[in-house]
Write a protein that holds these residues in place. Sequence first.
Motif: not given
Length: 322
Positions: A120, A124-125, A127-128
Motif C-alpha cells: 500500500n 502511493k509512489t 500513483e504519483e
Amino acid sequence: MTVDQAYAYLEQSVVAGRLAQAYVIEASPRGNGLVLANRLMQRLFCTDTEKPCGVCNGCRGVAHATHPDLHRIEPEKKSRVISVDAMRAFQHAFVTTSFSGGWKVGLIMNADCCHASSANAFLKTLEEPPEQTLFLLLTDQVQRLLPTVLSRCQRISLAGGDAVLPPGDAYDAVMDVLRHMGGMGRIGAMSSAAELARVMKSLKESLVKEEKTLAREEEQDIDAETIDGRAGARYREVRQQILMMILCWLRDGLLLFTGSDQDLLRFPEELEYLRTAVPASYQEGLQRIRIMEAAITQMNRNMPESLTLGHAFLSLYGTSRS
Ligand SMILES: [Zn+2]
C-alpha cells in the motif's frame, strides 16, 4: 515470451520514449527475470553509444548492483517479507534527482513478498510517479500482488511455453537417472532415488559456493544468512526444473503408450531409453504422473527431499514387472 523477445519489446519502448513507469516481470526473480531487468537497466544507464556495451561504468554498475541510480529492495532474510520500513526507505531514494542526471530505477525482487502495508505504501509512489523513474517488480507469483498495484503496471510474462530445463550439468546428471530408473524393480527405483538426491545435494552446494563468490564481487557487506537465502531461492528454482523434467519424462512414456506422434515428445532424442518409461496400461501411466505431481507438491511444502523422492520412486517403479 523469451528474454530476447521481451527485451526487444522494451527496447522499442525506450527508443520511442514510451517506457511505462512500472513493469511486473513475471519470471524467476533471480533467474531470467533478473537477466531481463539487468539488460534493460544497462540499456538505460550505459554511457557508450552502442547500448548496452556491457563494459562501461554504467553497465558494470548494473551488473554489480552498485549503480547509484539503481535502488533495489528484497525480502528480509528471516521473515522473507518486504517490511513497510524497508519500503519507506526504498521510496525515499526516489524523492531526490538522479546522480547521473538520467534515469532512476527501482528494482523490487520477489515483489509478492511485500507485506500488505508495504504494498500500500508503494502504491502511493505508483500513483504519483517521480519523473524519469522506472520500477521493475520481479515475481514468479504474480497472483499474490495487490490488484491495485498490478493495475498500475505493465505486465511482461516470461513464463509459459515449454518447461524450462535445468542447466547443463544438472540436466545430464538427471537424464542419466531417468534413463535407468525404469525396468529394475524395487532396487532400481531405490538406487535411482538415492542418485537423484545426491545430484540435488551437490547442486545445492555448488549454488552456495557461487553465491559466496558473487557476494565477494559485489563488495558489499553481505551476511551468511542472505547468501544462504539467495542460494536457497536459486536451488528451489532448479529443483523445480528437475522435477518438471521427471514429469515430462513420465508424460513422454504415456504418449508413447498411446501411440502419439513422436513430434509431441519432450525428449525425442531419448527414444531408445524412453521405451523403459512406457507404462503397462493407460491407467498406470496416469497414476505415475499423479504420483510425481504429489511428490512435487510435498517437496514444495518442505517435506524432506530424499524421503519424498524415495517413496515416489518406489511407487513409480518399485512394483512393476522387473
Ligand atoms: Zn555500457
